[in-house]
Design a protein around this motif. Structure first.
Motif, PDB file in Angstrom:
ATOM      1  N   ASP A  68       0.863  -1.176   0.000  1.00  0.00           N
ATOM      2  CA  ASP A  68       0.000   0.000   0.000  1.00  0.00           C
ATOM      3  C   ASP A  68       0.900   1.227   0.000  1.00  0.00           C
ATOM      4  N   THR A  69       0.987   1.893  -1.143  1.00  0.00           N
ATOM      5  CA  THR A  69       1.935   2.996  -1.292  1.00  0.00           C
ATOM      6  C   THR A  69       1.409   4.313  -0.739  1.00  0.00           C
ATOM      7  N   THR A  70       0.193   4.308  -0.161  1.00  0.00           N
ATOM      8  CA  THR A  70      -0.297   5.525   0.495  1.00  0.00           C
ATOM      9  C   THR A  70       0.221   5.596   1.934  1.00  0.00           C
ATOM     10  N   ASP A  71       0.934   4.560   2.366  1.00  0.00           N
ATOM     11  CA  ASP A  71       1.483   4.507   3.718  1.00  0.00           C
ATOM     12  C   ASP A  71       2.968   4.865   3.676  1.00  0.00           C
ATOM     13  N   GLU A  72       3.351   5.927   4.382  1.00  0.00           N
ATOM     14  CA  GLU A  72       4.733   6.409   4.329  1.00  0.00           C
ATOM     15  C   GLU A  72       5.719   5.366   4.841  1.00  0.00           C
ATOM     16  N   VAL A  88       4.146   6.754 -10.956  1.00  0.00           N
ATOM     17  CA  VAL A  88       2.866   6.416 -10.327  1.00  0.00           C
ATOM     18  C   VAL A  88       1.844   6.205 -11.441  1.00  0.00           C
ATOM     19  N   ALA A  89       1.490   4.956 -11.668  1.00  0.00           N
ATOM     20  CA  ALA A  89       0.586   4.605 -12.773  1.00  0.00           C
ATOM     21  C   ALA A  89      -0.706   4.003 -12.227  1.00  0.00           C
ATOM     22  N   ILE A  90      -1.127   4.462 -11.055  1.00  0.00           N
ATOM     23  CA  ILE A  90      -2.349   3.944 -10.422  1.00  0.00           C
ATOM     24  C   ILE A  90      -3.549   4.260 -11.312  1.00  0.00           C
ATOM     25  N   GLY A  91      -4.430   3.290 -11.458  1.00  0.00           N
ATOM     26  CA  GLY A  91      -5.536   3.399 -12.409  1.00  0.00           C
ATOM     27  C   GLY A  91      -6.651   4.329 -11.988  1.00  0.00           C
ATOM     28  N   SER A  96      -5.790   7.372  -4.107  1.00  0.00           N
ATOM     29  CA  SER A  96      -4.530   6.647  -3.878  1.00  0.00           C
ATOM     30  C   SER A  96      -3.394   7.270  -4.677  1.00  0.00           C
ATOM     31  N   SER A  97      -3.694   7.695  -5.899  1.00  0.00           N
ATOM     32  CA  SER A  97      -2.687   8.338  -6.745  1.00  0.00           C
ATOM     33  C   SER A  97      -2.183   9.621  -6.086  1.00  0.00           C
TER      34      SER A  97
END
Length: 239
Positions: A68-72, A88-91, A96-97
């Motif tokens: 989970d890349t929203t967590d530092e 960052v290629a989040i759909g 989240s992006s």
């Protein structure tokens, strides 16, 4: 839209030297970047929340992890700030992006490229401090529109709101004329960057180079000037 082609172009531009990349989001766009960078010999960390996506790219990327890349703390544990470039290629998950981009900016990642879903998303990403924002659906739409409108335009790359690079097919109006005789820079403010003829490409062609019907000219200039030049010299249908 052909996101794979847009991703391939981006990956090619990124590949200037041996660097370490991280790609967050393994949909069509992110997955295509991972594959292209891998094909070009780059080291790539592929990241996604979806375990199936991670398993799919485990044999393609140098490393593939579910996170989970929203967590530092998660990003820190991945050593994300040590990567030369993070894409960052989040759909469809705009939240989240945005949060991921914010975390990357706060961690002072060297270079951050983010895929935007729409113009508002793009504005937020720019305000957050993303170094580059790409808009593959919009950009591909622009390219397709140009292809549809003019049979002479093979490809189109928007450099800014006013300037572009286009590939134009030479017709009979310019056949057997040299670049000096056409004098496109003086008359239209456009420059011929290269001429593609069959399997050969002549970059920065000489002024005395003659153009043949069927050649592909790679032209850079202001959109209005390119349009005017195309109508005057390349639109054979008006004759």
């Amino acid at each position: 839209m052909n996101e794979g082609k847009e991703a391939g172009v981006l990956a090619h531009l990124l590949n200037t030297m041996k660097k370490q990349f991280a790609v967050i989001g393994l949909g069509r766009f992110g997955g295509s970047i991972v594959k292209e960078l891998n094909d070009q010999g780059m080291e790539v960390l592929a990241i996604d929340r979806n375990e199936e996506k991670v398993n799919e790219f485990a044999s393609v990327a140098t490393h593939a992890v579910m996170a989970d890349t929203t967590d530092e703390n998660t990003l820190r544990s991945l050593g994300i700030r040590n990567f030369d470039h993070v894409i960052v290629a989040i759909g469809d998950n705009i939240q989240s992006s945005i949060l991921t981009t914010l975390m990357l900016v706060e961690l002072k990642v060297a270079h951050i490229t983010v895929k935007a879903q729409n113009d508002y998303h793009e504005k937020v990403l720019n305000k957050l401090g993303a170094h580059k924002v790409v808009h593959p659906e919009r950009d591909m739409g622009i390219r397709i529109a140009h292809n549809i409108v003019s049979k002479n335009v093979l490809d189109y790359l928007e450099l800014s709101d006013e300037y572009s690079i286009v590939e134009l097919i030479a017709g009979r109006r310019v056949h057997n004329y040299s670049l000096t005789e056409l004098d496109l820079r003086a008359k239209y403010g456009c420059n011929i960057m290269a001429i593609k003829r069959e399997e050969n490409i002549d970059v920065s062609p000489a002024a005395e180079e003659k153009i043949n019907s069927g050649d592909i000219l790679i032209v850079i200039g202001a959109d209005s000037d390119i349009t005017r030049m195309e109508q005057d010299l390349f639109d054979d249908d008006t004759e």
